[in-house]
Design a protein around this motif. Structure first.
Motif, PDB file in Angstrom:
ATOM      1  N   MET A 106     -57.480  20.453 -54.343  1.00  0.00           N
ATOM      2  CA  MET A 106     -56.341  21.331 -54.124  1.00  0.00           C
ATOM      3  C   MET A 106     -56.769  22.787 -54.100  1.00  0.00           C
ATOM      4  SD  MET A 106     -53.463  20.377 -53.420  1.00  0.00           S
ATOM      5  CE  MET A 106     -51.917  21.031 -53.063  1.00  0.00           C
ATOM      6  N   LYS A 107     -57.825  23.098 -54.869  1.00  0.00           N
ATOM      7  CA  LYS A 107     -58.319  24.470 -54.868  1.00  0.00           C
ATOM      8  C   LYS A 107     -58.890  24.834 -53.513  1.00  0.00           C
ATOM      9  CE  LYS A 107     -59.507  24.724 -59.759  1.00  0.00           C
ATOM     10  NZ  LYS A 107     -60.601  24.883 -60.720  1.00  0.00           N
ATOM     11  N   ALA A 108     -59.538  23.869 -52.853  1.00  0.00           N
ATOM     12  CA  ALA A 108     -60.118  24.132 -51.536  1.00  0.00           C
ATOM     13  C   ALA A 108     -59.031  24.451 -50.519  1.00  0.00           C
ATOM     14  CB  ALA A 108     -60.944  22.931 -51.085  1.00  0.00           C
ATOM     15  N   VAL A 109     -57.943  23.715 -50.565  1.00  0.00           N
ATOM     16  CA  VAL A 109     -56.836  23.960 -49.630  1.00  0.00           C
ATOM     17  C   VAL A 109     -56.233  25.335 -49.882  1.00  0.00           C
ATOM     18  CG1 VAL A 109     -54.540  23.189 -48.919  1.00  0.00           C
ATOM     19  CG2 VAL A 109     -56.328  21.509 -49.363  1.00  0.00           C
ATOM     20  N   LEU A 110     -56.067  25.679 -51.138  1.00  0.00           N
ATOM     21  CA  LEU A 110     -55.536  27.001 -51.486  1.00  0.00           C
ATOM     22  C   LEU A 110     -56.486  28.097 -51.004  1.00  0.00           C
ATOM     23  CD1 LEU A 110     -53.267  28.533 -52.882  1.00  0.00           C
ATOM     24  CD2 LEU A 110     -54.578  28.389 -54.997  1.00  0.00           C
ATOM     25  N   GLY A 111     -57.782  27.883 -51.187  1.00  0.00           N
ATOM     26  CA  GLY A 111     -58.766  28.846 -50.710  1.00  0.00           C
ATOM     27  C   GLY A 111     -58.724  29.007 -49.194  1.00  0.00           C
ATOM     28  N   ILE A 112     -58.591  27.897 -48.485  1.00  0.00           N
ATOM     29  CA  ILE A 112     -58.504  27.954 -47.016  1.00  0.00           C
ATOM     30  C   ILE A 112     -57.262  28.720 -46.584  1.00  0.00           C
ATOM     31  CG2 ILE A 112     -58.152  26.535 -44.952  1.00  0.00           C
ATOM     32  CD1 ILE A 112     -59.914  24.403 -46.385  1.00  0.00           C
ATOM     33  N   LEU A 113     -56.151  28.471 -47.254  1.00  0.00           N
ATOM     34  CA  LEU A 113     -54.919  29.180 -46.895  1.00  0.00           C
ATOM     35  C   LEU A 113     -55.021  30.677 -47.191  1.00  0.00           C
ATOM     36  CD1 LEU A 113     -52.249  26.586 -48.058  1.00  0.00           C
ATOM     37  CD2 LEU A 113     -52.952  27.128 -45.724  1.00  0.00           C
ATOM     38  N   ILE A 114     -55.678  31.028 -48.293  1.00  0.00           N
ATOM     39  CA  ILE A 114     -55.854  32.452 -48.635  1.00  0.00           C
ATOM     40  C   ILE A 114     -56.747  33.133 -47.603  1.00  0.00           C
ATOM     41  CG2 ILE A 114     -56.914  34.005 -50.326  1.00  0.00           C
ATOM     42  CD1 ILE A 114     -55.844  32.094 -52.507  1.00  0.00           C
ATOM     43  N   VAL A 115     -57.842  32.480 -47.227  1.00  0.00           N
ATOM     44  CA  VAL A 115     -58.740  33.056 -46.219  1.00  0.00           C
ATOM     45  C   VAL A 115     -58.020  33.181 -44.881  1.00  0.00           C
ATOM     46  CG1 VAL A 115     -60.834  32.613 -44.885  1.00  0.00           C
ATOM     47  CG2 VAL A 115     -60.840  32.311 -47.360  1.00  0.00           C
ATOM     48  N   THR A 116     -57.239  32.170 -44.515  1.00  0.00           N
ATOM     49  CA  THR A 116     -56.480  32.221 -43.266  1.00  0.00           C
ATOM     50  C   THR A 116     -55.483  33.376 -43.278  1.00  0.00           C
ATOM     51  OG1 THR A 116     -56.705  29.825 -43.022  1.00  0.00           O
ATOM     52  CG2 THR A 116     -54.994  30.888 -41.732  1.00  0.00           C
ATOM     53  N   ALA A 117     -54.797  33.560 -44.395  1.00  0.00           N
ATOM     54  CA  ALA A 117     -53.853  34.673 -44.504  1.00  0.00           C
ATOM     55  C   ALA A 117     -54.584  36.014 -44.413  1.00  0.00           C
ATOM     56  CB  ALA A 117     -53.076  34.569 -45.812  1.00  0.00           C
ATOM     57  N   GLY A 118     -55.756  36.103 -45.013  1.00  0.00           N
ATOM     58  CA  GLY A 118     -56.554  37.329 -44.925  1.00  0.00           C
ATOM     59  C   GLY A 118     -56.969  37.633 -43.492  1.00  0.00           C
ATOM     60  N   ILE A 119     -57.371  36.608 -42.769  1.00  0.00           N
ATOM     61  CA  ILE A 119     -57.757  36.801 -41.365  1.00  0.00           C
ATOM     62  C   ILE A 119     -56.557  37.281 -40.551  1.00  0.00           C
ATOM     63  CG2 ILE A 119     -58.512  35.597 -39.275  1.00  0.00           C
ATOM     64  CD1 ILE A 119     -60.230  33.818 -41.118  1.00  0.00           C
ATOM     65  N   ILE A 120     -55.400  36.698 -40.814  1.00  0.00           N
ATOM     66  CA  ILE A 120     -54.186  37.125 -40.099  1.00  0.00           C
ATOM     67  C   ILE A 120     -53.873  38.585 -40.411  1.00  0.00           C
ATOM     68  CG2 ILE A 120     -51.691  36.799 -39.969  1.00  0.00           C
ATOM     69  CD1 ILE A 120     -52.242  33.777 -40.371  1.00  0.00           C
ATOM     70  N   LEU A 121     -53.971  38.952 -41.679  1.00  0.00           N
ATOM     71  CA  LEU A 121     -53.665  40.336 -42.064  1.00  0.00           C
ATOM     72  C   LEU A 121     -54.651  41.329 -41.459  1.00  0.00           C
ATOM     73  CD1 LEU A 121     -52.660  39.862 -45.813  1.00  0.00           C
ATOM     74  CD2 LEU A 121     -51.171  40.396 -43.877  1.00  0.00           C
ATOM     75  N   LEU A 122     -55.881  40.906 -41.228  1.00  0.00           N
ATOM     76  CA  LEU A 122     -56.878  41.800 -40.637  1.00  0.00           C
ATOM     77  C   LEU A 122     -56.745  41.908 -39.121  1.00  0.00           C
ATOM     78  CD1 LEU A 122     -60.110  40.906 -42.621  1.00  0.00           C
ATOM     79  CD2 LEU A 122     -58.814  43.032 -42.721  1.00  0.00           C
ATOM     80  N   GLU A 123     -56.478  40.810 -38.453  1.00  0.00           N
ATOM     81  CA  GLU A 123     -56.548  40.782 -36.994  1.00  0.00           C
ATOM     82  C   GLU A 123     -55.204  40.959 -36.290  1.00  0.00           C
ATOM     83  OE1 GLU A 123     -59.261  40.738 -35.196  1.00  0.00           O
ATOM     84  OE2 GLU A 123     -60.496  40.702 -36.991  1.00  0.00           O
ATOM     85  N   ALA A 124     -54.150  40.406 -36.833  1.00  0.00           N
ATOM     86  CA  ALA A 124     -52.858  40.432 -36.136  1.00  0.00           C
ATOM     87  C   ALA A 124     -52.317  41.844 -35.915  1.00  0.00           C
ATOM     88  CB  ALA A 124     -51.848  39.570 -36.873  1.00  0.00           C
ATOM     89  N   PRO A 125     -52.370  42.746 -36.884  1.00  0.00           N
ATOM     90  CA  PRO A 125     -51.857  44.103 -36.618  1.00  0.00           C
ATOM     91  C   PRO A 125     -52.589  44.804 -35.477  1.00  0.00           C
ATOM     92  CG  PRO A 125     -52.107  43.771 -38.969  1.00  0.00           C
ATOM     93  CD  PRO A 125     -52.729  42.593 -38.293  1.00  0.00           C
ATOM     94  N   TYR A 126     -53.902  44.636 -35.403  1.00  0.00           N
ATOM     95  CA  TYR A 126     -54.681  45.246 -34.317  1.00  0.00           C
ATOM     96  C   TYR A 126     -54.197  44.738 -32.967  1.00  0.00           C
ATOM     97  CZ  TYR A 126     -58.677  46.201 -31.297  1.00  0.00           C
ATOM     98  OH  TYR A 126     -59.470  46.614 -30.264  1.00  0.00           O
TER      99      TYR A 126
END
Length: 77
Positions: A1-21
């Protein structure tokens, strides 16, 4: 379950970095492709983290091309 949470956090971070640009520059097609690839990658990563067996693309390629390869080797012998 920690791995899934980590994947979701990394995915959210990527969205926050790339989507606004992409949104600032009104690159809607690129944003669409980015979203599709990110969702696809995150989904596969989550499935692998949960231990679900995924089909290997090499197996399908082997099934398709093995008869052709056998036929060519048969001709060449």
């Amino acid at each position: 379950m920690k791995a899934v949470l980590g994947i979701l956090i990394v995915t959210a971070g990527i969205i926050l970095l790339e989507a606004p640009y992409l949104l600032e520059r009104k690159l809607k097609k690129e944003l669409c492709v980015f979203s599709i690839l990110l969702i696809f990658g995150a989904t596969i990563s989550i499935l692998m983290a949960l231990g679900i067996q995924l089909p290997n693309p090499q197996d399908m390629i082997t099934v398709v091309y093995k008869p052709l390869g056998d036929w060519i080797f048969g001709i060449l012998q």
